[in-house]
Design a protein around this motif. Structure first.
Motif, PDB file in Angstrom:
ATOM      1  N   HIS A   1      -2.901  -8.148   4.388  1.00  0.00           N
ATOM      2  CA  HIS A   1      -2.052  -8.634   3.295  1.00  0.00           C
ATOM      3  C   HIS A   1      -1.405  -7.460   2.576  1.00  0.00           C
ATOM      4  N   LEU A   2      -0.163  -7.675   2.201  1.00  0.00           N
ATOM      5  CA  LEU A   2       0.657  -6.611   1.628  1.00  0.00           C
ATOM      6  C   LEU A   2       0.709  -6.686   0.107  1.00  0.00           C
ATOM      7  N   ASP A   3       0.307  -7.808  -0.474  1.00  0.00           N
ATOM      8  CA  ASP A   3       0.400  -7.951  -1.933  1.00  0.00           C
ATOM      9  C   ASP A   3      -0.845  -7.407  -2.627  1.00  0.00           C
ATOM     10  N   SER A   4      -0.682  -7.010  -3.874  1.00  0.00           N
ATOM     11  CA  SER A   4      -1.818  -6.629  -4.725  1.00  0.00           C
ATOM     12  C   SER A   4      -2.033  -7.736  -5.755  1.00  0.00           C
ATOM     13  N   VAL A   5      -3.093  -7.633  -6.525  1.00  0.00           N
ATOM     14  CA  VAL A   5      -3.223  -8.485  -7.707  1.00  0.00           C
ATOM     15  C   VAL A   5      -2.333  -7.887  -8.807  1.00  0.00           C
ATOM     16  N   GLN A   6      -2.144  -8.639  -9.889  1.00  0.00           N
ATOM     17  CA  GLN A   6      -1.284  -8.136 -10.975  1.00  0.00           C
ATOM     18  C   GLN A   6      -1.960  -7.030 -11.781  1.00  0.00           C
ATOM     19  N   ALA A   7      -3.294  -6.937 -11.674  1.00  0.00           N
ATOM     20  CA  ALA A   7      -4.026  -5.972 -12.503  1.00  0.00           C
ATOM     21  C   ALA A   7      -3.822  -4.529 -12.080  1.00  0.00           C
ATOM     22  N   GLY A   8      -3.351  -4.287 -10.847  1.00  0.00           N
ATOM     23  CA  GLY A   8      -3.253  -2.898 -10.413  1.00  0.00           C
ATOM     24  C   GLY A   8      -2.415  -2.728  -9.161  1.00  0.00           C
ATOM     25  N   PRO A   9      -2.274  -1.459  -8.694  1.00  0.00           N
ATOM     26  CA  PRO A   9      -1.364  -1.163  -7.582  1.00  0.00           C
ATOM     27  C   PRO A   9      -1.887  -1.558  -6.199  1.00  0.00           C
ATOM     28  N   GLY A  10      -3.196  -1.882  -6.100  1.00  0.00           N
ATOM     29  CA  GLY A  10      -3.718  -2.365  -4.814  1.00  0.00           C
ATOM     30  C   GLY A  10      -3.653  -1.344  -3.699  1.00  0.00           C
ATOM     31  N   ILE A  11      -4.150  -0.132  -3.958  1.00  0.00           N
ATOM     32  CA  ILE A  11      -4.102   0.888  -2.903  1.00  0.00           C
ATOM     33  C   ILE A  11      -5.215   0.663  -1.874  1.00  0.00           C
ATOM     34  N   ASN A  12      -6.441   0.394  -2.335  1.00  0.00           N
ATOM     35  CA  ASN A  12      -7.450   0.001  -1.337  1.00  0.00           C
ATOM     36  C   ASN A  12      -7.272  -1.469  -0.947  1.00  0.00           C
ATOM     37  N   ASP A  13      -6.977  -2.308  -1.928  1.00  0.00           N
ATOM     38  CA  ASP A  13      -6.810  -3.758  -1.690  1.00  0.00           C
ATOM     39  C   ASP A  13      -5.351  -4.157  -1.855  1.00  0.00           C
ATOM     40  N   ASN A  14      -4.550  -4.183  -0.840  1.00  0.00           N
ATOM     41  CA  ASN A  14      -4.864  -3.874   0.529  1.00  0.00           C
ATOM     42  C   ASN A  14      -3.788  -2.954   1.088  1.00  0.00           C
ATOM     43  N   GLY A  15      -3.439  -1.936   0.263  1.00  0.00           N
ATOM     44  CA  GLY A  15      -2.599  -0.883   0.806  1.00  0.00           C
ATOM     45  C   GLY A  15      -3.272  -0.290   2.035  1.00  0.00           C
ATOM     46  N   SER A  16      -4.615  -0.179   1.984  1.00  0.00           N
ATOM     47  CA  SER A  16      -5.365   0.458   3.071  1.00  0.00           C
ATOM     48  C   SER A  16      -5.119  -0.224   4.417  1.00  0.00           C
ATOM     49  N   GLY A  17      -5.319  -1.543   4.480  1.00  0.00           N
ATOM     50  CA  GLY A  17      -5.107  -2.253   5.745  1.00  0.00           C
ATOM     51  C   GLY A  17      -3.647  -2.214   6.160  1.00  0.00           C
ATOM     52  N   SER A  18      -2.748  -2.388   5.188  1.00  0.00           N
ATOM     53  CA  SER A  18      -1.308  -2.390   5.494  1.00  0.00           C
ATOM     54  C   SER A  18      -0.853  -1.041   6.038  1.00  0.00           C
ATOM     55  N   ALA A  19      -1.323   0.043   5.409  1.00  0.00           N
ATOM     56  CA  ALA A  19      -0.928   1.394   5.828  1.00  0.00           C
ATOM     57  C   ALA A  19      -1.522   1.728   7.191  1.00  0.00           C
ATOM     58  N   THR A  20      -2.735   1.230   7.454  1.00  0.00           N
ATOM     59  CA  THR A  20      -3.364   1.476   8.758  1.00  0.00           C
ATOM     60  C   THR A  20      -2.543   0.828   9.869  1.00  0.00           C
ATOM     61  N   LEU A  21      -2.092  -0.404   9.640  1.00  0.00           N
ATOM     62  CA  LEU A  21      -1.245  -1.058  10.645  1.00  0.00           C
ATOM     63  C   LEU A  21       0.052  -0.268  10.850  1.00  0.00           C
ATOM     64  N   LEU A  22       0.596   0.293   9.778  1.00  0.00           N
ATOM     65  CA  LEU A  22       1.831   1.078   9.907  1.00  0.00           C
ATOM     66  C   LEU A  22       1.602   2.341  10.738  1.00  0.00           C
ATOM     67  N   GLU A  23       0.451   2.976  10.527  1.00  0.00           N
ATOM     68  CA  GLU A  23       0.131   4.161  11.336  1.00  0.00           C
ATOM     69  C   GLU A  23      -0.021   3.763  12.810  1.00  0.00           C
TER      70      GLU A  23
END
Ligand code: ZN
Length: 473
Positions: A255-277
């Motif tokens: 999933h590419l979206d974060s919650v409104q509380a924060g930037p979502g780098i682990n949740d789920n920038g991590s999975g999204s960025a891994t797929l991009l790599e």
């Protein structure tokens, strides 16, 4: 007529052509060792920048939309075919958000609404403005505040605990304040969806102004919050290799979206960025038995809506084409475990109401073996409907799930297997503002990436273990 430079560049293009032919068949060793943590980090850095520009990366924000554009661009540049689908979400738009104290109106940007807030009756509601004797972390701090507007400093415990206590005390509103003046979210929740009071945020200087008034005697406040519901779009992004059989595909999603509380780098920038790599490294290969497809999902944090819409709009034969779906959600937790969804129910912890499609145990085994090949342990995590693989499992598509842990605490055994601190949360910034670039473990990222990459290369050439399980299942 060609210019000299054009002719030269043509000649160079011809000379460069053989390197394209040097691309090779996807192999587990070559692919998994090509993945780099620097590559993953560079995508996370991009996401962090989009979040900063758009408050966060939640559905409906420019932070989300910029993330989707970026993902599509990287996948296109790697030679994949990219498509997008719009996902509509019902959100709340604030039409009035005012706190009036002694004739002074406080509103955005001085006083802003939390994403999870209620509205008031039309025209507003009146209540006494008070501050608490304690931190607001204990229910007793709120004694006698029924119907009042309560000013509380952030810290000592989770903000949500204070809001919960405020709700229990039947406050009209809670005003949370801290050193940093908060940014206003472009959207809030549709009012009434959650049982909360009006939740406001402000910075230290406004709070001091209000505290000064409380010291001088009884202060009456009027809170007027009006919220209109609106339908807000955000895109799923799907990308697929042009090589490999298009009749059977191996699919990865995050999933590419974060919650409104924060930037979502682990949740789920991590999975999204891994797929991009993975997508970027795929550009060096040009053959496998089956095509590989990636999905970056909108609105997961709002109920898996992006992935649900995706699987529902597929025809039955299109669903059958997906031989395997593997989901990555939070693969960089700072106090990580390396979790593989326990499709075989080896730990006996799976909830009985989630059915696991035949073929999924083969995926679990391949993921476990992939960690072993990287010299890593893994632990089984219970089958869950907490992320987008649940949308695929519900359609009978064999699925797997990698996760390094959210808000729960690491066990002693896990600390032995993976290092880190037993008894502490896997991710103490889960769904919070501090889920930023400091909130990822490079080790967790690369081990999950290598496992996902190895599993991808194995499955892209051989799905016999899945098919066998489906035949006997
Ligand atoms: Zn997530």
């Amino acid at each position: 007529m060609l210019t000299i430079t054009a002719a030269l560049s043509l000649a160079l293009a011809v000379a460069a052509a053989p390197s394209a032919v040097e691309k090779s068949t996807l192999s587990p060793d070559a692919f998994s060792s090509a993945l780099s943590v620097d590559g993953i980090m560079s995508h996370l850095q991009a996401f962090a920048g989009f979040a900063a520009a758009g408050v966060n990366r939640a559905h409906g924000t420019s932070g989300y939309n910029a993330s989707a554009d970026y993902v599509a661009k990287v996948a296109e540049q790697a030679g994949l075919k990219v498509s997008r689908q719009s996902v509509l979400e019902e959100l709340g738009q604030v039409t009035i958000g005012q706190l009036t104290v002694n004739g002074v109106v406080y509103e955005s940007p001085t006083v802003v609404l939390d994403a999870y807030t209620n509205a008031t009756e039309v025209g507003g509601s009146a209540g006494e403005l008070v501050s608490l004797p304690g931190s607001g972390c204990e229910q007793e701090d709120f004694a006698g505040t029924d119907g009042k507007v309560v000013l509380v400093m952030l810290g000592e415990c989770d903000d949500n605990a204070k809001v919960f206590n405020s709700m229990q005390a039947k406050n009209l509103a809670i005003i949370l304040y801290g050193d940093v003046a908060p940014a206003a979210n472009p959207y809030v929740e549709v009012p009434g969806r959650f049982v909360v009071p009006v939740v406001l945020h402000t910075g230290i200087s406004t709070a001091q102004e209000l505290l000064g008034q409380i010291e001088n005697g009884t202060v009456d406040a009027l809170v007027n919050v009006q919220i209109e519901s609106v339908m807000v779009p955000g895109d799923n992004v799907v990308a697929q290799t042009s090589w490999g059989s298009q009749e059977k595909v191996i699919m990865f999603g995050a999933h590419l979206d974060s919650v409104q509380a924060g930037p979502g780098i682990n949740d789920n920038g991590s999975g999204s960025a891994t797929l991009l790599e993975m997508v970027k490294q795929l550009a060096n290969f040009n053959h496998a038995e089956y095509a590989i497809r990636f999905g970056w999902w909108a609105a997961e944090e709002r109920g898996l809506h992006g992935s649900k819409q995706y699987v529902q709009q597929l025809s039955e034969s299109e669903r059958d084409q997906i031989a395997a779906y593997i989901n990555l959600d939070m693969t960089g937790s700072p106090n990580y475990k390396l979790g593989v969804q326990d499709n075989s129910n080896s730990a006996g912890q799976n909830p009985p109401w989630i059915s696991v499609p035949a073929g999924s145990v083969a995926i679990e085994r391949i993921l476990q073996e992939a960690f072993r090949s990287d010299g890593q342990n893994s632990v089984p995590t219970p089958v869950s409907s907490a992320s987008d693989h649940a949308s695929f499992m519900a359609m009978g598509i064999p699925s797997g799930y990698l996760e390094s842990g959210a808000g729960a605490r690491k066990t002693a055994l896990e600390a032995e297997l993976f290092g880190g601190v037993a008894g502490e949360r896997y991710d103490s910034c889960y769904h919070q503002l501090c889920d930023n670039m400091n909130n990822v473990s490079p080790d967790a990222l690369i081990h999950n990436a290598r496992a996902a990459g190895r599993a991808m290369a194995i499955l892209a050439n051989d799905i016999s273990a899945i098919e066998e399980e489906q035949r006997s299942g």
